[in-house]
Motif scaffolding. Structure first.
Motif, mmCIF file in Angstrom:
data_model
loop_
_atom_site.group_PDB
_atom_site.id
_atom_site.type_symbol
_atom_site.label_atom_id
_atom_site.label_comp_id
_atom_site.label_asym_id
_atom_site.label_seq_id
_atom_site.Cartn_x
_atom_site.Cartn_y
_atom_site.Cartn_z
ATOM 1 N N ILE A 188 2.543 -6.489 -1.109
ATOM 2 C CA ILE A 188 1.779 -6.155 0.767
ATOM 3 C C ILE A 188 3.294 -5.714 1.024
ATOM 4 C CG2 ILE A 188 2.232 -8.785 0.524
ATOM 5 C CD1 ILE A 188 0.584 -6.997 2.663
ATOM 6 N N LYS A 189 4.680 -6.741 -0.103
ATOM 7 C CA LYS A 189 6.240 -5.955 0.870
ATOM 8 C C LYS A 189 6.281 -4.504 0.711
ATOM 9 C CE LYS A 189 7.900 -10.820 -0.460
ATOM 10 N NZ LYS A 189 9.715 -11.178 -1.229
ATOM 11 N N THR A 190 5.641 -4.092 -0.879
ATOM 12 C CA THR A 190 5.561 -2.785 -0.439
ATOM 13 C C THR A 190 5.053 -1.958 0.847
ATOM 14 O OG1 THR A 190 6.216 -2.645 -2.744
ATOM 15 C CG2 THR A 190 5.508 -0.694 -1.506
ATOM 16 N N TYR A 191 4.062 -2.030 1.140
ATOM 17 C CA TYR A 191 3.311 -2.019 1.853
ATOM 18 C C TYR A 191 3.597 -2.048 3.824
ATOM 19 C CZ TYR A 191 -1.074 0.002 -0.272
ATOM 20 O OH TYR A 191 -1.686 0.098 -1.221
ATOM 21 N N VAL A 192 4.767 -3.064 3.582
ATOM 22 C CA VAL A 192 5.354 -3.766 5.050
ATOM 23 C C VAL A 192 6.543 -2.295 5.138
ATOM 24 C CG1 VAL A 192 7.563 -5.233 6.024
ATOM 25 C CG2 VAL A 192 4.954 -5.759 4.473
ATOM 26 N N PHE A 193 7.094 -1.602 4.076
ATOM 27 C CA PHE A 193 8.095 -1.280 4.298
ATOM 28 C C PHE A 193 7.392 1.178 3.928
ATOM 29 C CE2 PHE A 193 10.478 -3.833 0.813
ATOM 30 C CZ PHE A 193 11.819 -4.191 2.103
ATOM 31 N N PHE A 194 6.407 1.263 3.591
ATOM 32 C CA PHE A 194 5.530 1.768 3.592
ATOM 33 C C PHE A 194 5.104 2.272 5.651
ATOM 34 C CE2 PHE A 194 3.467 2.111 -0.137
ATOM 35 C CZ PHE A 194 4.401 2.671 -0.927
ATOM 36 N N LEU A 195 4.877 1.146 5.967
ATOM 37 C CA LEU A 195 4.807 0.920 7.837
ATOM 38 C C LEU A 195 6.265 1.409 8.306
ATOM 39 C CD1 LEU A 195 3.568 0.513 10.091
ATOM 40 C CD2 LEU A 195 3.049 -1.733 9.996
ATOM 41 N N LEU A 196 7.210 0.874 8.062
ATOM 42 C CA LEU A 196 8.506 0.707 8.470
ATOM 43 C C LEU A 196 8.782 2.303 8.683
ATOM 44 C CD1 LEU A 196 10.756 -2.595 7.477
ATOM 45 C CD2 LEU A 196 9.263 -1.511 9.478
#
Length: 290
Positions: A208-216
């Motif tokens: 999920i943390k990786t998806y946060v960076f994708f969104l950023l």
């Protein structure tokens, strides 16, 4: 999006600052995600499309120019090659090589838009390409992955194709901002999707943390960087506008040192300064070529 035909110098400075800060964060966000570069490219474009498409459809008569599909292909591949290079060579080296697209834009501005090229710009081109070639010298490139260098150089050339196509669509074909960016980003997303499927790269199974960076990546460097550049392409020359990226290696390098602890030796610093200096000459030369 409401577009104004004339922008004050104060507003341009503000826009340039936003673009610089936005694009400087991109390389760090990619590395913090710990996902393959091609996967970051896919999600950066896909999430950007999902964020922008409601506005595009709300306009009532969504339109796309066929060349937007070509621009998107260039953009998608630019992201893939550049982001992959970040895992092979230091952030500063990668960003210095990828921001050389004003070199190629100069050729396109001359041949496609019939704009003059000054002697100062020619000197800048010679300096810049000399710097790129020297990066392949074993003495200078000690500790660097040649494949990573090549990926970054290819990424820079693809970026120039993307920005040149965008300039034509925005300034000559008069395509509205949303009618340009949404089809372009969608085409880029599809290009990266095909790339990842061909090479069998997993696009889904990440923390999920990786998806946060994708969104950023979609919110900051994509919307705050590329989309704002596309907005300004209607009124500002490609070489001038894309030269904002001149500050990206500086901003990204500082962030890479503070967050990732990355450093480079003096020969690479000198060579990077040479390349950035050549871009300064190209930008300055525009004043003498008009």
């Amino acid at each position: 999006v409401i577009e104004v035909m004339l922008l004050s110098k104060k507003m341009l400075v503000i826009y340039y600052l936003i673009i610089w800060l936005s694009i400087s964060s991109a390389s760090i966000l990619v590395l913090l995600s710990r996902a393959p570069g091609s996967v970051c490219a896919f999600w950066r474009l896909t999430l950007s499309v999902l964020l922008l498409i409601p506005t595009w459809l709300y306009r009532g008569k969504p339109y796309f120019h066929p060349l937007s599909l070509l621009a998107g292909m260039f953009l998608g591949l630019h992201f893939v090659f550049w982001m992959e290079s970040l895992y092979l060579i230091p952030v500063v080296v990668s960003t210095v090589l990828v921001v050389t697209y004003p070199f190629y834009n100069l050729f396109f501005d001359y041949y496609l838009f019939h704009e003059k090229v000054s002697y100062i710009q020619v000197v800048g081109l010679i300096m810049g390409f000399t710097g790129i070639v020297l990066y392949y010298n074993p003495v200078v490139s000690t500790g660097l992955d040649i494949v990573g260098i090549t990926y970054a150089v290819i990424g820079g050339f693809l970026a120039s194709l993307y920005f040149t196509t965008g300039r034509y669509l925005r300034s000559r074909a008069r395509v509205e901002l949303s009618d340009y960016v949404v089809p372009t980003y969608l085409s880029g997303a599809l290009t990266t999707l095909v790339y990842n499927l061909v090479y069998g790269v997993d696009l889904i199974n990440y923390h999920i943390k990786t998806y946060v960076f994708f969104l950023l990546l979609a919110l900051i460097p994509m919307l705050g960087g590329h989309t704002l550049i596309n907005y300004l392409l209607k009124q500002v020359k490609t070489t001038t506008l894309t030269s904002i990226a001149l500050g990206e290696p500086v901003g990204a390098g500082i962030l890479a040192y503070l967050i990732l602890g990355q450093t480079i030796d003096w020969p690479k610093i000198v060579l990077s300064v040479l390349i950035l200096g050549s871009i300064v000459l190209i930008i300055h030369g525009e004043k003498t070529s008009t």
